[in-house]
Design a protein around this motif. Structure first.
Motif, PDB file in Angstrom:
ATOM      1  N   UNK A 129       0.814  -1.199   0.000  1.00 43.42           N
ATOM      2  CA  UNK A 129       0.000   0.000   0.000  1.00 43.42           C
ATOM      3  C   UNK A 129       0.852   1.256   0.000  1.00 43.42           C
ATOM      4  N   UNK A 130       0.367   2.306  -0.671  1.00 42.44           N
ATOM      5  CA  UNK A 130       1.152   3.520  -0.846  1.00 42.44           C
ATOM      6  C   UNK A 130       0.795   4.677   0.059  1.00 42.44           C
ATOM      7  N   UNK A 316       0.764  -8.067  -7.837  1.00 43.10           N
ATOM      8  CA  UNK A 316      -0.450  -8.691  -7.300  1.00 43.10           C
ATOM      9  C   UNK A 316      -0.338 -10.206  -7.316  1.00 43.10           C
ATOM     10  N   UNK A 317       0.156 -10.750  -8.412  1.00 42.89           N
ATOM     11  CA  UNK A 317       0.288 -12.208  -8.509  1.00 42.89           C
ATOM     12  C   UNK A 317       1.287 -12.736  -7.490  1.00 42.89           C
ATOM     13  N   UNK A 318       2.412 -12.067  -7.351  1.00 39.96           N
ATOM     14  CA  UNK A 318       3.432 -12.564  -6.429  1.00 39.96           C
ATOM     15  C   UNK A 318       3.014 -12.380  -4.973  1.00 39.96           C
ATOM     16  N   UNK A 319       2.299 -11.308  -4.664  1.00 34.76           N
ATOM     17  CA  UNK A 319       1.818 -11.138  -3.292  1.00 34.76           C
ATOM     18  C   UNK A 319       0.797 -12.216  -2.946  1.00 34.76           C
ATOM     19  N   UNK A 339      -6.117  -7.027   2.342  1.00 34.17           N
ATOM     20  CA  UNK A 339      -6.755  -8.289   1.940  1.00 34.17           C
ATOM     21  C   UNK A 339      -7.328  -8.171   0.529  1.00 34.17           C
ATOM     22  N   UNK A 340      -8.024  -7.069   0.264  1.00 35.63           N
ATOM     23  CA  UNK A 340      -8.626  -6.893  -1.058  1.00 35.63           C
ATOM     24  C   UNK A 340      -7.566  -6.816  -2.152  1.00 35.63           C
ATOM     25  N   UNK A 341      -6.440  -6.135  -1.867  1.00 37.24           N
ATOM     26  CA  UNK A 341      -5.393  -6.010  -2.883  1.00 37.24           C
ATOM     27  C   UNK A 341      -4.754  -7.355  -3.188  1.00 37.24           C
ATOM     28  N   UNK A 395      -8.732   2.436  -2.657  1.00 35.45           N
ATOM     29  CA  UNK A 395      -8.827   1.622  -3.872  1.00 35.45           C
ATOM     30  C   UNK A 395      -7.892   2.145  -4.953  1.00 35.45           C
ATOM     31  N   UNK A 396      -7.240   3.266  -4.660  1.00 35.57           N
ATOM     32  CA  UNK A 396      -6.286   3.850  -5.599  1.00 35.57           C
ATOM     33  C   UNK A 396      -4.937   3.981  -4.891  1.00 35.57           C
ATOM     34  N   UNK A 397      -4.008   4.672  -5.481  1.00 41.88           N
ATOM     35  CA  UNK A 397      -2.661   4.761  -4.932  1.00 41.88           C
ATOM     36  C   UNK A 397      -2.027   6.098  -5.299  1.00 41.88           C
TER      37      UNK A 397
END
Length: 471
Positions: A129-130, A316-319, A339-341, A395-397
């Motif tokens: 998260x940013x 996202x895939x690696x997390x 959790x959502x990310x 939901x954004x960064x």
């Protein structure tokens, strides 16, 4: 705590300062301010005092022989960096009792260079998260606004706040999509995003093994360079020799901007940037031009917006690979935004992931061709200034301009550009080719010198008398 790394190093050598005094200043500042700002996950007061005593003794025994510029310097570690026998939570309440099995190489190098570990600083859960927020472990308070809780930047939120507020001269952060540069920008300090693969990531809790990079946060570009040398494992005597003689990396830092070709934002990429941030950015570009550089618009082959969104699929895939099972458990005590990310990874197939890694090769080649003839790209670090925490869109960064450097395997230095009319820090990042950290630092140092000193934030540690205790 007001001294920088460089000031401490000079003071230790002329006898005007000592590691014990510097460490006590930091611990007193933490005791006085951290209840207010909440930057620290754990403070190792007793161990820091013991290390400072040992550093003092070593300085006396060295009798002028170089021990290195990082010797006796107090520092902080983001709480995703392992130290053997210590808890590393990675910002996750479920990991509150996780004991580190071994010390990560970057942490070990800083300790071997003579650094004094003050403790661990807070982080966004698993660095995902940013904005710098954390539902269960606490969100550090940005020291630039004593009245309103504003975003400190993430994921290295505690490191940014600890350095900005004067509780530590420097700190380690990690940057996967901007997590060193974002807190540096929003807290008004310097941050160096290092080149992918340059520094080892063993002993650092992963977010994305492809894009994770550790880096320093400090209050000056010179300090970032000094800490970077220690993180690289540069022999301390060699680092001290080059620094004091103005040779090697430190000679390059004096080279300035003359004749450099700098890419700036195109008109399309300026849309949506906060007016105060944009005004500070334009003023900084004028400074760069005045220093002898050629500043011209640079068109990325792929827009910052697209690089921020679709290209983040790899992370996202690696997390999800690392934390999917934990996040899928509805009873796990995790940050629901994180959790959502992470669970967005359930929609990424193996084919999607492979396609993204192949697309990255294409993007790297296209960028290299477009960047031919440029020395650096300069952008605002964030499109916005520090927002009130309750106004941040989770939901954004804020990583619009920073994620590109990670995806394109670049390096970059974030440096403050001043303070907005509303009293909040503004910043820019100087992005260079991978492996060109010295050039990025050089250009940032030239701008920093022309800009002049930055003020301290309102929540500055200053003098303090209370003793810190382990917690």
């Amino acid at each position: 705590m007001t001294a920088t790394i460089a000031e401490l190093a000079v003071g230790y050598r002329d006898g005007s300062r000592s590691p014990v005094e510097a460490t006590e200043e930091c611990l007193a500042a933490i005791a006085a301010l951290d209840e207010r700002v909440g930057a620290w996950q754990a403070v190792y007061a007793d161990e820091a005092r013991a290390a400072a005593e040992a550093a003092d003794t070593a300085l006396a025994l060295a009798a002028g022989e170089p021990l290195g510029p990082f010797w006796g310097v107090p520092f902080a570690l983001k709480d995703i960096v392992d130290v053997e026998g210590r808890v590393t939570t990675a910002g996750c309440a479920e990991w509150a009792d996780r004991i580190s099995p071994a010390t990560g190489t970057v942490a070990r190098r800083l300790l071997e260079a003579g650094g004094i570990l003050l403790g661990k600083t807070k982080t966004v859960e698993f660095a995902m998260g940013g904005w710098g927020t954390n539902q269960h472990m606490g969100t550090p308070w940005n020291p630039w606004d004593p009245e309103v809780a504003r975003t400190p930047g993430g994921s290295s939120s505690g490191s940014g706040v600890a350095v900005s507020s004067g509780m530590a001269p420097c700190a380690v952060g990690t940057d996967t999509g901007g997590s060193v540069r974002l807190p540096a920008a929003l807290c008004g300090i310097v941050g160096l995003k290092t080149t992918e693969g340059l520094l080892p990531i063993d002993g650092i809790v992963p977010l994305s093994h492809t894009l994770d990079t550790p880096g320093p946060l400090s209050r000056s570009v010179l300090d970032a360079a000094l800490m970077f040398d220690a993180m690289l494992g540069t022999p301390p005597a060699a680092a001290e020799r080059d620094w004091l003689a103005g040779t090697g990396r430190y000679g390059a830092l004096q080279a300035g901007m003359q004749g450099r070709r700098i890419g700036c934002l195109s008109d399309d990429e300026r849309v949506g940037v906060d007016a105060a941030q944009l005004a500070a950015y334009d003023a900084a570009l004028e400074v760069l031009s005045g220093l002898g550089s050629d500043v011209v618009p640079f068109e990325l082959p792929t827009s910052f917006e697209e690089l921020k969104n679709t290209r983040f699929l790899i992370v996202t895939a690696e997390s999800y690979h690392y934390y999917g099972a934990l996040m899928e458990d509805p009873n796990s005590k995790v940050d629901e935004r994180v959790r959502a990310r992470v669970l967005a990874g359930t929609n990424i197939s193996a084919s999607d992931y492979i396609a993204a890694t192949l697309q990255r090769r294409i993007d790297l080649a296209e960028f290299a061709a477009a960047f031919e003839g440029f020395d650096a790209m300069v952008t605002p670090t964030t499109p916005m200034l520090p927002l009130p925490v309750d106004e941040a869109d989770e939901t954004n960064t804020p990583a619009l301009f920073t994620r590109a450097a990670n995806f394109l395997a670049l390096c970059g230095t974030t440096v403050p550009t001043g303070v907005s009319p509303g009293g909040l820090p503004t910043s820019m990042q100087v992005v260079c080719r991978g492996g060109d950290e010295t050039l990025s630092l050089t250009l940032a140092a030239a701008y920093e010198a022309a800009r002049g000193p930055m003020p301290h934030p309102p929540l500055w540690a200053g003098p303090a008398t209370e003793a810190a205790t382990d917690r």
